[in-house]
Each structure stands twice: as structure tokens, then as C-alpha cells.
Design an enzyme around this catalytic site. Structure first.
Site, PDB file in Angstrom:
ATOM      1  N   GLY A  14       0.795  -1.223   0.000  1.00  0.00           N
ATOM      2  CA  GLY A  14       0.000   0.000   0.000  1.00  0.00           C
ATOM      3  C   GLY A  14       0.827   1.271   0.000  1.00  0.00           C
ATOM      4  N   LYS A  15       2.039   1.200  -0.560  1.00  0.00           N
ATOM      5  CA  LYS A  15       2.925   2.369  -0.552  1.00  0.00           C
ATOM      6  C   LYS A  15       2.288   3.582  -1.226  1.00  0.00           C
ATOM      7  CE  LYS A  15       6.311   0.530  -2.746  1.00  0.00           C
ATOM      8  NZ  LYS A  15       5.618  -0.764  -2.965  1.00  0.00           N
ATOM      9  N   LYS A  37       7.950   9.044  -8.147  1.00  0.00           N
ATOM     10  CA  LYS A  37       8.047   7.595  -8.353  1.00  0.00           C
ATOM     11  C   LYS A  37       9.157   7.368  -9.375  1.00  0.00           C
ATOM     12  CE  LYS A  37       6.190   3.307  -8.168  1.00  0.00           C
ATOM     13  NZ  LYS A  37       6.044   2.511  -6.926  1.00  0.00           N
ATOM     14  N   ASP A  54       0.233   4.319 -10.347  1.00  0.00           N
ATOM     15  CA  ASP A  54       0.705   4.831  -9.059  1.00  0.00           C
ATOM     16  C   ASP A  54       1.316   6.226  -9.217  1.00  0.00           C
ATOM     17  OD1 ASP A  54      -0.091   2.444  -8.003  1.00  0.00           O
ATOM     18  OD2 ASP A  54       1.923   1.597  -7.859  1.00  0.00           O
ATOM     19  N   GLU A 116       8.660   7.564  -3.587  1.00  0.00           N
ATOM     20  CA  GLU A 116       8.157   6.205  -3.379  1.00  0.00           C
ATOM     21  C   GLU A 116       9.003   5.191  -4.118  1.00  0.00           C
ATOM     22  OE1 GLU A 116       4.466   3.378  -4.682  1.00  0.00           O
ATOM     23  OE2 GLU A 116       4.056   5.533  -4.498  1.00  0.00           O
TER      24      GLU A 116
END
Length: 229
Positions: A14-15, A37, A54, A116
């Protein structure tokens, strides 16, 4: 300005949800934000190029807005480990290239910048370098996302030890409810609180889209921000 590296106990911990949730919470406090990212695999092809779901979520919660390439400079279509995805398309991921790509965004000095990772802490970039080396090169404190499920205590403790062994500070951790049927969640949370050498920044329950709020906005209600100078 505060910057942190976000890692997880494993894939699907669940980052992205937690990273975007922390960015949303910072926005509620009137802070400028940036979610990055550096490497993403499993990207979809659009007319404007490869895009990762994401990374798009982080872009949506970055204010002022930035272009996609800033958020995700290394994007690959194969939905496999990043170093394998890069190899499959004839590319090689290098720590020096990632570090260079992060230099300009970090220099922007947003109130909160979150970088992330991909998968867990020891995801390889190539035969000699790991994505965790990026946190080391940038000397960033780390926030650990723990997916609450069987095995999470071991995974979280080992990850915390690896972070510390690399000379980095575990600045906080978040317990994320990745399933609705983990009966021992409370006891696992108590054990994690006892063993992890950092404050818990929140416990996020398993979330579903039940309102007009995005999932990150829902997650923000259960989170608290790390230290921001």
C-alpha cells in the site's frame, strides 16, 4: 522543506495509497507537496507515452503541478521487477541516473516531498545496485508502510534492520489494512509498536471507494504527518 523515502514490507503493502494520503494530508494543512516515483514498471501506453497508475496518483496530489516525466522519469511497460522490465526493453537502470533525475525535484524545496520506491526495500536496480541505494545516496529518512497480514511482523522488523544497517533513519511507519479478514491485526499492531524503533504515523483500515473522496483523501483521515521543519 522535508523529504522522505517511502518503502514497503513487500509488493502491494500500500505504498502508493499511503504516500498519496500523506500528500493529501499535507495539502489539507496548506503545504506544498511533491510525490515522486523514480522507477515504475507495469505502465500503460497512452498517446502521450507510458504512464503508471501509481505515479499518476502521486501527480494528482502534487501541488503546484509538475509534468509526468518529473514524477516518473523511468517508466517501463512489462509488469515485472523494474530491473527485469528495463532489461526486457534493452535498458539498464543505474543509481547515478536516478540520483540525477531526483536532484532538480528535490531542489524545488516543496514543504513535503515523498519519493516512493518499488516493491520492498531490496528491489534491485541492476546486478550491483538496489533501489534502496537511492535513499542512501540522497540521505533521506525512511517511512515504512506495513501491509497488515500474516508475516508482516517479520517483514517489518527485517526491513527496519536493513534500513538501520544502511545508515539511514526510520522516521516512521504506517500500518495499512490490505485485507478485511486479518483477525490478529490488533495484536500484530501492538507487536509492531513494541519492536519498530520509530513512531507510528497511523493505522489505515482496508478502504474501498464508497464516497466522492479519493482513496488517498480517505487514508489521510487516519494519518499524521512526519516532522516538517
Amino acid at each position: 522543506m522535508a523529504a522522505y523515502f517511502i518503502t514497503g514490507t513487500d509488493t502491494d503493502a500500500g505504498k502508493t495509497l499511503i504516500t498519496a494520503g500523506l500528500l493529501a494530508l499535507a495539502r489539507h494543512h496548506g503545504l506544498t507537496t511533491l510525490g515522486l516515483k523514480p522507477v515504475a514498471s507495469g505502465c500503460q501506453r497512452y498517446p502521450e507515452g507510458l504512464r503508471n497508475e501509481d505515479a499518476l496518483a502521486l501527480k494528482a496530489h502534487s501541488h503546484p503541478e509538475v509534468d509526468y516525466a518529473t514524477i516518473n522519469p523511468f517508466a517501463y511497460a512489462p509488469a515485472i521487477a523494474p530491473h527485469l522490465a528495463a532489461r526486457q526493453v534493452g535498458d539498464t537502470l543505474r543509481l547515478a541516473d536516478l540520483t540525477q533525475a531526483m536532484a532538480s525535484p528535490l531542489a524545488a524545496e516543496r514543504d513535503l516531498t515523498l519519493i516512493e520506491g518499488a516493491g520492498g526495500w531490496r528491489v534491485p536496480l541492476n546486478e550491483d545496485e538496489d533501489l534502496s541505494d537511492l535513499a542512501g545516496a540522497l540521505q533521506l529518512p525512511v517511512i515504512l508502510v506495513v501491509g497488515l497480514r500474516l508475516g508482516c511482523i517479520n517483514h517489518a522488523r527485517l526491513t527496519a534492520e536493513a534500513i538501520r544497517a544502511q545508515g539511514l533513519r526510520l522516521a516512521g511507519w504506517v500500518a495499512n489494512g490490505v485485507t478485511t479478514d486479518f483477525e490478529e491485526a490488533d495484536d500484530n499492531l501492538a507487536t509492531l509498536t513494541h519492536h519498530l524503533p520509530a513512531p507510528c504515523l497511523g493505522r489505515v483500515p482496508h478502504l474501498t471507494q464508497r464516497s466522492t473522496d479519493t482513496l488517498p483523501e480517505q487514508a489521510a483521515r487516519y494519518l499524521k504527518l512526519p516532522d516538517i521543519p
